[in-house]
Enzyme design. Structure first.
Site, PDB file in Angstrom:
ATOM      1  N   GLU A 108       0.843  -1.197   0.000  1.00 52.51           N
ATOM      2  CA  GLU A 108       0.000   0.000   0.000  1.00 52.51           C
ATOM      3  C   GLU A 108       0.876   1.244   0.000  1.00 52.51           C
ATOM      4  O   GLU A 108       1.927   1.289   0.668  1.00 52.51           O
ATOM      5  CB  GLU A 108      -0.909  -0.017   1.226  1.00 52.51           C
ATOM      6  N   ASP A 110       0.172   5.328   0.633  1.00 52.68           N
ATOM      7  CA  ASP A 110      -0.918   6.138   1.169  1.00 52.68           C
ATOM      8  C   ASP A 110      -0.671   7.636   1.152  1.00 52.68           C
ATOM      9  O   ASP A 110       0.373   8.110   1.604  1.00 52.68           O
ATOM     10  CB  ASP A 110      -1.143   5.796   2.656  1.00 52.68           C
ATOM     11  N   GLU A 112      -3.149  10.351   3.108  1.00 47.85           N
ATOM     12  CA  GLU A 112      -4.347  10.541   3.917  1.00 47.85           C
ATOM     13  C   GLU A 112      -4.368  11.985   4.412  1.00 47.85           C
ATOM     14  O   GLU A 112      -3.374  12.475   4.950  1.00 47.85           O
ATOM     15  CB  GLU A 112      -4.386   9.583   5.112  1.00 47.85           C
ATOM     16  N   TRP A 202      -9.158   9.383  16.289  1.00 48.99           N
ATOM     17  CA  TRP A 202      -7.718   9.615  16.217  1.00 48.99           C
ATOM     18  C   TRP A 202      -7.285  10.712  15.252  1.00 48.99           C
ATOM     19  O   TRP A 202      -6.173  11.244  15.366  1.00 48.99           O
ATOM     20  CB  TRP A 202      -6.985   8.331  15.815  1.00 48.99           C
TER      21      TRP A 202
END
Length: 275
Positions: A108, A110, A112, A202
């Site tokens: 993966e 990422d 974000e 979070w």
């Protein structure tokens, strides 16, 4: 020698040139437009993901978020997408944009985008997973407002390196260091995914700031997807290398390679290599 002069009506000339320029802009726009129906499937969200013309939108409310994935899998290349993030008070929300394979040993890459309280900057969170293991997070504060207009976020993935780009500015490079025992994602094909979801346990200040549902629905917009699916030669020349150093020195707020609490017995081997 006799010279002949051609007389133009200045108003008509201006109108003609304006019309021609507008046609040129339309041609350029259409040449860059993305047929999202051709490239992507909206995979969840109960109608909260929509394709309208050359723009795809994802929305989040108290009931559900939404997401899409590419129809094709890719094995090396460059992925570009223009994204306009959730404006206003987006605290608790996460807009994810990433490449991923499937299964417990998935790879993966990422991006974000962690939402913010009104007036605070977005946090750009990056990570690289190999064979199901991540824990390679780096985070950055955006040096511009990513909600006021579209910006281009790119992943360059070759057998030698992974480069994260924001408007052509490199913010992170993860090199292939298999020679010193660091796994590198190169064996599994990956699809492109994106989702907008609630992570207020979070996402914003470690979960201290919760999602304000009176601000929903939250919406992120996408356009101008581009892909070069074959392996491409792309490295950091001196100019890009200077930009990468500038980002790291001025906008990086977390680096797993300096987190002594997380790695009290020593950092992962890639952290010992100068980048």
């Amino acid at each position: 020698m006799a010279f002949s002069y051609i007389s133009f009506d200045s108003q008509k000339t201006r109108l003609f040139l304006t019309f021609t320029f507008q046609l040129l802009l339309l041609f350029v726009h259409q040449s860059r437009a993305t047929n999202f129906n051709k490239h992507f499937d909206i995979t969840w969200g109960g109608g909260r993901g929509k394709i309208i013309g050359d723009v795809l939108t994802l929305s989040l409310d108290r009931v559900s978020g939404s997401g899409f994935q590419s129809k094709k899998e890719y094995h090396f290349g460059r992925i570009d997408m223009q994204i306009k993030l959730v404006p206003g008070n987006s605290a608790g929300t996460v807009t994810a944009y990433y490449l991923s394979s499937q299964g417990p040993t998935h790879d993966e890459i990422d991006f974000e985008f962690l939402g913010n309280s009104t007036g605070e900057p977005y946090t750009l969170h990056t990570n690289v997973y190999t064979q199901g293991k991540g824990e390679r997070e780096q985070q950055f504060r955006m040096w511009f407002d990513p909600t006021s207009k579209f910006h281009t976020y790119s992943i360059v993935w070759t057998p030698q390196t992974i480069i994260f780009l924001v408007d052509e500015t490199p913010i992170r490079e993860f090199k292939n260091m298999e020679s010193i025992g660091v796994p590198f994602p190169k064996h599994q094909r990956m699809r492109l995914y994106s989702s907008l979801w609630n992570a207020d346990e979070w996402a914003t200040r470690g979960g201290l700031v919760k999602t304000d549902w009176t601000q929903s629905p939250f919406t992120a917009s996408y356009r101008n997807f581009g892909v070069k699916a074959r392996s491409v030669l792309f490295g950091l020349d001196s100019t890009r290398d200077q930009k990468l150093k500038w980002v790291r020195e001025n906008h990086m707020i977390y680096n797993y390679c300096t987190d002594t609490k997380r790695f009290p017995r020593g950092f992962p081997p890639e952290c010992t290599v100068k980048v």
